[in-house]
Design an enzyme around this catalytic site. Structure first.
Site, PDB file in Angstrom:
ATOM      1  CG  ASP A  19      -1.500 -20.860 -25.863  1.00 55.01           C
ATOM      2  OD1 ASP A  19      -0.876 -21.861 -26.234  1.00 55.01           O
ATOM      3  OD2 ASP A  19      -2.724 -20.717 -26.050  1.00 55.01           O
ATOM      4  CB  SER A  43       0.331   3.448   0.916  1.00 57.28           C
ATOM      5  OG  SER A  43       0.620   2.793  -0.297  1.00 57.28           O
ATOM      6  N   GLY A 103       6.037  -9.597  -6.279  1.00 62.37           N
ATOM      7  CA  GLY A 103       5.668 -10.821  -5.565  1.00 62.37           C
ATOM      8  C   GLY A 103       4.711 -11.699  -6.358  1.00 62.37           C
ATOM      9  CB  ALA A 133       5.881   3.221 -12.664  1.00 58.93           C
ATOM     10  CG  ASN A 149      -4.892  -3.574  -2.116  1.00 56.53           C
ATOM     11  OD1 ASN A 149      -5.813  -2.962  -1.599  1.00 56.53           O
ATOM     12  ND2 ASN A 149      -4.699  -3.610  -3.432  1.00 56.53           N
ATOM     13  N   GLY A 206       6.106  -4.595  -6.819  1.00 55.56           N
ATOM     14  CA  GLY A 206       7.228  -5.177  -6.078  1.00 55.56           C
ATOM     15  C   GLY A 206       7.651  -6.515  -6.651  1.00 55.56           C
ATOM     16  CB  SER A 212      -3.759  -7.541  -8.977  1.00 57.65           C
ATOM     17  OG  SER A 212      -3.849  -6.221  -9.493  1.00 57.65           O
ATOM     18  CB  SER A 226     -15.261 -10.438 -21.823  1.00 53.86           C
ATOM     19  OG  SER A 226     -15.734  -9.452 -22.713  1.00 53.86           O
ATOM     20  CE  LYS A 242       0.389  -6.339  -2.644  1.00 54.75           C
ATOM     21  NZ  LYS A 242       1.859  -6.295  -2.565  1.00 54.75           N
TER      22      LYS A 242
END
Lengths: 390, 390
Positions: free
Chosen positions: A228, A108, A238, A265, A110, A236, A374, A31, A78
């Protein structure tokens, strides 16, 4: 804690070969207008109330490549880890044993959809434990693949108690959402694809896309890394650990994790500060995929400074603004968790100032940055609310 | 009325070669879940209150290829026509003359943004007349390319009066949004790309995408057209006429137009019924890009039954439901106008029954259908409202 010895680029390549027939190679988008926005200093007002108040806003030059895992099967990356974990389990235990005992997980979101798709595809019985408070869209997405669906109370303890009952009853194999080597290797396949795709874009296969390489490639005659940096969402851990594993032998590409700051968080950022992994998080951040604490296996990678350069955290307002920009400028549907890396690149003065300093020190114009979107699992009814409250 | 003699597939190929450096080759996406939904009969309840009430719901088998012009520059296919019209104007008149006199148009929407981008790119002064009631997002998008921006009252007469003043003052060239041969040729380049891209998908370059060809290709050993049909949104008719021109020498691919029915916005369907082009429309359909009556040049193509097989119209509720499905399942941001073709394929019993009958008569399993997502310019603030009112 050292990274698990199986977490190598070679094993990520092998994971990619194994899961390729089952997943999508998701596109990479660019973009011009977001590059321009990111390459303009924030207003001094935007820094008020932050540690950077009163300082001159940073002026990095950034060029984004968006890896669109929102187009992945089940709408999130996932699917990669779930297919990889199941295919490896079948290799180790044999299809008959795995089909006899089945698999189980609690999620709860994906991962529930991903595991039920992978299990249905491979004809393995799956039991999914979802908190009854999960979003109707994610429950419907999981239900579509016909697993045995059980509901629990919302806390980790309540979910785990139901999973323990299932295992006691059926001897099912537990497939955790992030805290397992095979899951991390599966998620790392995002890195394999994005690296190759950016290379293809840069050599100009798509002339309409304005690709302008600032970084190492120009300086080193094409011998350095194209990217770069790459920033991934971090819940979590992963995805971050997998991508960092892929780039661990490519030091020209720095890997960063991005977290929401709301209600603690940003557990991984805090863990890195103290050197002690935070094991409990209770946050209602809108980035609902990133409410979990970082797992032990991912932590082994992420706490290794040579693999993950740093972890940054952004506010709820910054996440909402990044989400609006992605929807309006890139025209893709992303869930709040998916835009946290872009929010870091656009709004985190700590990160932006670091980029400016590194570029000045290395004598380069700016950075080409991979950004992993994601997932895109968000119900349209909720969208109005996301953009009106503040 | 016959199609304008310059509206040929050869001229569309030439247009594509000319504009290629300036536009994006937008991706083609697929969705297993939308294919499954479209290949399932509607419920008998869905037909209540329609001419099909009490009949057995149609059961066509459909396989979609979504051409994502929402990812086009300025967020809509209109960039194609605008660049083509300006490049041809410069060829004919010379750059000096065009730069001296400038160009002018009036538009409340995507053509305003497209022309201002094209003019800025080619260093041509542009005056854009926008009704002051235009959406802030579209005004901002136009403003970003620094044209001379004038505001008018909302009616056609008020807009045209301002344009006439500009022409009187500057002798500027008028670049209309759809009613011009060069615009139609530019929009037709969507057809060139989608035909080739579907071919590449079908031969399996992207193994993760499940592409299953029902139609002519299998029957005729690869000699027929890959797409059995393509449906485009139909407002002024530039896109439909352009795409139909491209496929005019490929009779295996049927071309359809799709309109909103609300408050008479189905002017082209009504024009085809009477044979007389409806010249005036006043509709507040949410598909705001399709509120205009079909233009004279497009009508020459669309009224030729050998080029455009038919035009279908859908309700506001059906447009909203298609939009929700695209956002939630395909994960791309589309504006209401962009999903009208999908709404036809999912919900119009007339169209679905026709497909079922044609397939039965030809002994084929189903149709591969190209669907043009024409644009994605929608402000996120408005989205909540779109999905809550009904």
């Amino acid at each position: 804690m050292a990274p698990h010895p199986s977490l190598t680029p070679q094993n990520i390549l092998a994971a990619h070969a194994l899961i390729k027939p089952y997943i999508r190679e998701t596109p990479v988008l660019t973009s011009k207008s977001l590059n321009a926005l990111a390459s303009t200093p924030q207003s001094p007002e935007a820094l008020i109330g932050t540690p950077f108040e009163g300082q001159k806003p940073a002026d990095p030059k950034l060029n984004f490549f968006f890896k669109c895992e929102n187009f992945q099967r089940i709408g999130a990356f996932k699917a990669r880890g779930a297919f990889h974990a199941l295919l490896r389990l079948v290799e180790r235990e044999g299809a008959e044993v795995v089909r006899g005992r089945g698999v189980v997980t609690h999620s709860s979101g994906n991962h529930a959809q991903a595991l039920s798709l992978a299990a249905a595809t491979l004809s393995i019985p799956a039991t999914i434990v979802m908190p009854s408070t999960s979003s109707p869209l994610k429950i419907a997405g999981t239900h579509a693949h016909n697993p045995r669906l059980l509901f629990s109370g919302p806390t980790s303890q309540e979910r785990e108690a139901v999973v323990a009952d299932v295992i006691k009853e059926t001897n099912a194999f537990l497939i955790p959402p992030y805290d397992a080597v095979d899951i991390v290797l599966g998620q790392g396949t995002v890195g394999v694809e994005v690296e190759r795709q950016v290379g293809e874009l840069v050599v100009g296969r798509e002339p309409g896309l304005s690709v302008h390489v600032h970084g190492k490639k120009e300086r080193e005659g094409g011998k350095g890394q194209l990217l770069d940096a790459i920033i991934t969402p971090l819940g979590g851990g992963g995805l971050t650990a997998g991508v960092a594993t892929w780039f661990s032998d490519k030091p020209g590409t720095r890997v960063f994790g991005a977290e929401p700051a709301f209600e603690g968080a940003d557990d991984c950022r805090r863990s890195l500060e103290t050197g002690e992994r935070v094991r409990f998080v209770k946050s209602t951040t809108i980035a609902d995929g990133l409410r979990t604490p970082v797992g032990e296996v991912p932590w082994g990678v992420i706490s290794d400074k040579s693999r993950v350069e740093g972890v940054y955290a952004v506010s709820e307002r910054q996440i909402r603004e990044a989400m609006r920009l992605v929807w309006e400028r890139v025209k893709v549907v992303v869930e709040p968790s998916a835009v946290v890396p872009l929010a870091v690149a656009l709004f985190d003065e700590g990160w932006r100032g670091m980029v400016e300093r590194v570029c000045a020190a290395e004598g380069i114009e700016g950075w080409d940055v991979g950004i992993v979107f994601s997932g895109g699992n968000v119900a349209v009814e909720g969208i109005g609310g996301l953009f009106t409250k503040d």
